[in-house]
Scaffold this motif. Structure first.
Motif, PDB file in Angstrom:
ATOM      1  N   GLU A   1     -29.108  16.697 -35.282  1.00  0.00           N
ATOM      2  CA  GLU A   1     -29.398  14.748 -35.708  1.00  0.00           C
ATOM      3  C   GLU A   1     -30.945  14.613 -35.859  1.00  0.00           C
ATOM      4  O   GLU A   1     -32.201  15.317 -35.774  1.00  0.00           O
ATOM      5  CB  GLU A   1     -28.866  14.955 -33.717  1.00  0.00           C
ATOM      6  N   ILE A   2     -30.773  13.637 -36.299  1.00  0.00           N
ATOM      7  CA  ILE A   2     -32.242  13.348 -37.080  1.00  0.00           C
ATOM      8  C   ILE A   2     -32.824  11.922 -36.550  1.00  0.00           C
ATOM      9  O   ILE A   2     -32.037  10.837 -35.932  1.00  0.00           O
ATOM     10  CB  ILE A   2     -31.922  13.198 -38.083  1.00  0.00           C
ATOM     11  N   ILE A   3     -34.347  11.813 -35.738  1.00  0.00           N
ATOM     12  CA  ILE A   3     -34.561  10.881 -34.557  1.00  0.00           C
ATOM     13  C   ILE A   3     -34.724   9.760 -35.780  1.00  0.00           C
ATOM     14  O   ILE A   3     -35.952  10.248 -36.471  1.00  0.00           O
ATOM     15  CB  ILE A   3     -35.012  11.478 -33.707  1.00  0.00           C
ATOM     16  N   ASP A   4     -35.085   9.078 -35.732  1.00  0.00           N
ATOM     17  CA  ASP A   4     -35.509   7.720 -36.492  1.00  0.00           C
ATOM     18  C   ASP A   4     -37.386   7.700 -35.681  1.00  0.00           C
ATOM     19  O   ASP A   4     -37.606   6.185 -34.704  1.00  0.00           O
ATOM     20  CB  ASP A   4     -34.756   6.248 -36.279  1.00  0.00           C
ATOM     21  N   LEU A   5     -37.830   8.528 -35.911  1.00  0.00           N
ATOM     22  CA  LEU A   5     -39.364   8.514 -35.658  1.00  0.00           C
ATOM     23  C   LEU A   5     -40.113   7.620 -35.574  1.00  0.00           C
ATOM     24  O   LEU A   5     -40.714   6.954 -34.390  1.00  0.00           O
ATOM     25  CB  LEU A   5     -40.338   9.935 -35.725  1.00  0.00           C
ATOM     26  N   PRO A   6     -40.278   6.696 -36.342  1.00  0.00           N
ATOM     27  CA  PRO A   6     -40.944   5.798 -36.700  1.00  0.00           C
ATOM     28  C   PRO A   6     -40.535   4.340 -35.736  1.00  0.00           C
ATOM     29  O   PRO A   6     -41.087   3.707 -35.272  1.00  0.00           O
ATOM     30  CB  PRO A   6     -41.035   4.801 -37.956  1.00  0.00           C
ATOM     31  N   GLU A   7     -39.168   4.301 -35.377  1.00  0.00           N
ATOM     32  CA  GLU A   7     -38.962   3.481 -34.008  1.00  0.00           C
ATOM     33  C   GLU A   7     -39.065   3.522 -33.229  1.00  0.00           C
ATOM     34  O   GLU A   7     -39.121   3.093 -32.230  1.00  0.00           O
ATOM     35  CB  GLU A   7     -37.662   3.423 -34.910  1.00  0.00           C
TER      36      GLU A   7
ATOM     37  N   GLY B   1     -30.089  10.623 -28.410  1.00  0.00           N
ATOM     38  CA  GLY B   1     -31.644  10.382 -29.600  1.00  0.00           C
ATOM     39  C   GLY B   1     -31.572   9.781 -31.088  1.00  0.00           C
ATOM     40  O   GLY B   1     -32.049   8.961 -31.050  1.00  0.00           O
ATOM     41  N   THR B   2     -30.230   9.410 -31.241  1.00  0.00           N
ATOM     42  CA  THR B   2     -29.821   8.578 -32.665  1.00  0.00           C
ATOM     43  C   THR B   2     -29.590   6.977 -32.213  1.00  0.00           C
ATOM     44  O   THR B   2     -29.551   7.015 -33.038  1.00  0.00           O
ATOM     45  CB  THR B   2     -28.201   9.135 -33.007  1.00  0.00           C
ATOM     46  N   ASP B   3     -29.212   6.871 -30.988  1.00  0.00           N
ATOM     47  CA  ASP B   3     -28.631   5.245 -30.371  1.00  0.00           C
ATOM     48  C   ASP B   3     -30.715   5.548 -29.796  1.00  0.00           C
ATOM     49  O   ASP B   3     -31.343   5.234 -28.798  1.00  0.00           O
ATOM     50  CB  ASP B   3     -28.494   6.455 -29.245  1.00  0.00           C
ATOM     51  N   ILE B   4     -30.256   3.732 -31.373  1.00  0.00           N
ATOM     52  CA  ILE B   4     -32.182   2.996 -30.725  1.00  0.00           C
ATOM     53  C   ILE B   4     -32.226   2.663 -29.060  1.00  0.00           C
ATOM     54  O   ILE B   4     -32.858   2.205 -28.279  1.00  0.00           O
ATOM     55  CB  ILE B   4     -32.428   2.266 -31.756  1.00  0.00           C
ATOM     56  N   GLU B   5     -30.235   1.956 -28.889  1.00  0.00           N
ATOM     57  CA  GLU B   5     -30.385   1.061 -27.419  1.00  0.00           C
ATOM     58  C   GLU B   5     -30.138   1.820 -26.553  1.00  0.00           C
ATOM     59  O   GLU B   5     -30.991   1.928 -25.335  1.00  0.00           O
ATOM     60  CB  GLU B   5     -29.190   0.700 -27.795  1.00  0.00           C
ATOM     61  N   GLN B   6     -30.041   3.079 -26.805  1.00  0.00           N
ATOM     62  CA  GLN B   6     -30.338   3.829 -25.506  1.00  0.00           C
ATOM     63  C   GLN B   6     -31.831   4.027 -25.662  1.00  0.00           C
ATOM     64  O   GLN B   6     -32.563   4.465 -23.995  1.00  0.00           O
ATOM     65  CB  GLN B   6     -29.520   5.688 -25.697  1.00  0.00           C
ATOM     66  N   TRP B   7     -32.315   4.651 -26.604  1.00  0.00           N
ATOM     67  CA  TRP B   7     -34.063   4.586 -26.238  1.00  0.00           C
ATOM     68  C   TRP B   7     -34.718   3.782 -25.458  1.00  0.00           C
ATOM     69  O   TRP B   7     -35.946   3.403 -24.366  1.00  0.00           O
ATOM     70  CB  TRP B   7     -34.759   4.743 -27.583  1.00  0.00           C
TER      71      TRP B   7
END
Length: 394
Positions: A164-170, A136-142
């Motif tokens: 773990e903190i997810i970058d919810l807006p992104e 969840g912390t890897d934006i590229e995986q999302w």
């Protein structure tokens, strides 16, 4: 139901929001312990079932006490609508089941509560739903996972148990570009410390069993979001499958909401102090707390959350044996897999909440044999720290 004046502030809404008094003009919310309701005429019953005359029909569909809880929580979350459920897991499953159908694809963060992970990875695929887990912390995986076409996204932030903190807006922005509906489990942050709907999420779910009750008394859950979803497909699912919140539990949860802001402020302040104390203790290999500077996503946590919350995860030297000795030596803090209680509680995730995962899965998530999860309660901070100190020294 009377709407509150717009100038009512949060503490007032938590005490008075959604209150509907009976003709008896009671001070406390009325407890309607009834399964059914009566009609003056057969025509009135017919109109009710034809949705021509909105009213209570059956407590599986709706109940006055449950409605008060739903309205108060809706106001707190600033959502269009809210439906209560019998537990937090009922809320998670109902929300996802009301969005997904055979052939759809769900992308979820890998760091989830054990039962949530079981629903995502084991139960939903049995109904023809494709599931994809990402770090969840890897934006590229999302970004890569969402390219394949996605109906829904499901995340916990902070996650259970490694925070773990997810970058919810992104993540919400990427999900919406892919046409996905975003469901956020906000239980660790509580409705007071993080507002997923304001950060871009479509739907938020809670285990009201945790901080909303706050005293370990009963189970409950809730789903909040757009009225078109909550009062549409979600209500249809709940009405026909039956995970209804009992009126008594709704009444207890209403009482919990009255003091939620006071308790969350105390929980967070105490947990932040205990986290700072733990960070320098001999025998503690690593300590995770969202607002502590050593957390790898502390800056992101401070941007999205109004406080660090009540949960700390830390790893003791010596693996499972040392972790068990530590837990067994505690005299004040109770061993329990619950959290959000007025009492401080601790658990060993590898052998409780996440015991059904394979050792490889736990290792990938950072759930080591020495990891413990601590919920910091409302006791005096010095007493909590003294108990931790004597157990660590054992």
């Amino acid at each position: 139901m009377e709407q509150p004046p717009v100038e009512w502030r949060l503490p007032t809404r938590l005490v008075r929001g959604g209150l509907t008094r009976s003709p008896h003009s009671e001070t406390s919310e009325a407890l309607y312990l009834t399964s059914g309701y009566v009609y003056d005429t057969a025509e009135e019953a017919e109109a009710a079932f034809a949705d021509e005359n909105p009213r209570y029909i059956y407590s599986r569909y709706g109940n006055p006490t449950v409605s008060m809880f739903e309205e108060r929580l809706r106001m707190l979350e600033a959502a269009e609508a809210c439906r209560a459920t019998s537990s937090g897991m009922a809320a998670v499953f109902a929300a996802l089941s009301s969005i997904l159908e055979a052939g759809d694809r769900l992308v979820a963060s890998r760091a989830l509560f054990g039962s949530c992970l079981h629903v995502v990875a084991k139960i939903l695929p049995r109904f023809g739903i494709e599931t994809c887990l990402v770090d969840g912390t890897d934006i590229e995986q999302w970004r890569d996972a969402l390219k394949g076409g996605t109906r829904a996204v499901f995340v916990e932030s902070p996650s259970n148990p490694t925070l773990e903190i997810i970058d919810l807006p992104e993540v919400c922005s990427l999900a919406h570009e892919a046409g996905a509906t975003v469901v956020v489990d906000n239980v660790f942050a509580s409705p007071l410390l993080q507002k997923p709907l304001e950060l871009g999420a479509d739907i938020v779910v809670y285990s009201a069993t945790k901080h909303i009750d706050g005293q370990g008394r009963c189970l409950g859950g809730a789903v909040l979001g757009p009225a078109t979803f909550v009062d549409g497909p979600l209500f249809t699912f709940l009405k026909h499958t039956g995970p209804a919140l009992s009126p008594f539990n709704a009444w207890v949860l209403l009482k919990g909401l009255e003091t939620l802001d006071l308790r969350i402020a105390r929980h967070s302040a105490s947990a932040e102090a205990v986290a700072g104390w733990l960070a320098s203790r001999h025998g503690v290999r690593r300590m995770l707390y969202p607002w502590h500077p050593t957390h790898p996503q502390a800056e992101l946590a401070r941007r999205m959350m109004l406080g660090g919350g009540s949960i700390i995860a830390f790893e003791v030297d010596g693996g499972r044996g040392r972790a068990f000795r530590f837990l067994n030596a505690l005299k004040l803090i109770d061993i329990s897999n619950n959290l959000g209680d007025s009492k401080s509680l601790v658990t060993h995730p590898a052998t409780t909440t996440h015991s059904k995962l394979s050792p490889e899965e736990r290792e990938h998530l950072g759930i080591t044999e020495g990891l413990v999860r601590l919920h910091v309660g409302l006791e005096d901070v010095c007493d909590i720290e003294n108990d931790l100190a004597q157990a660590l020294a054992d």
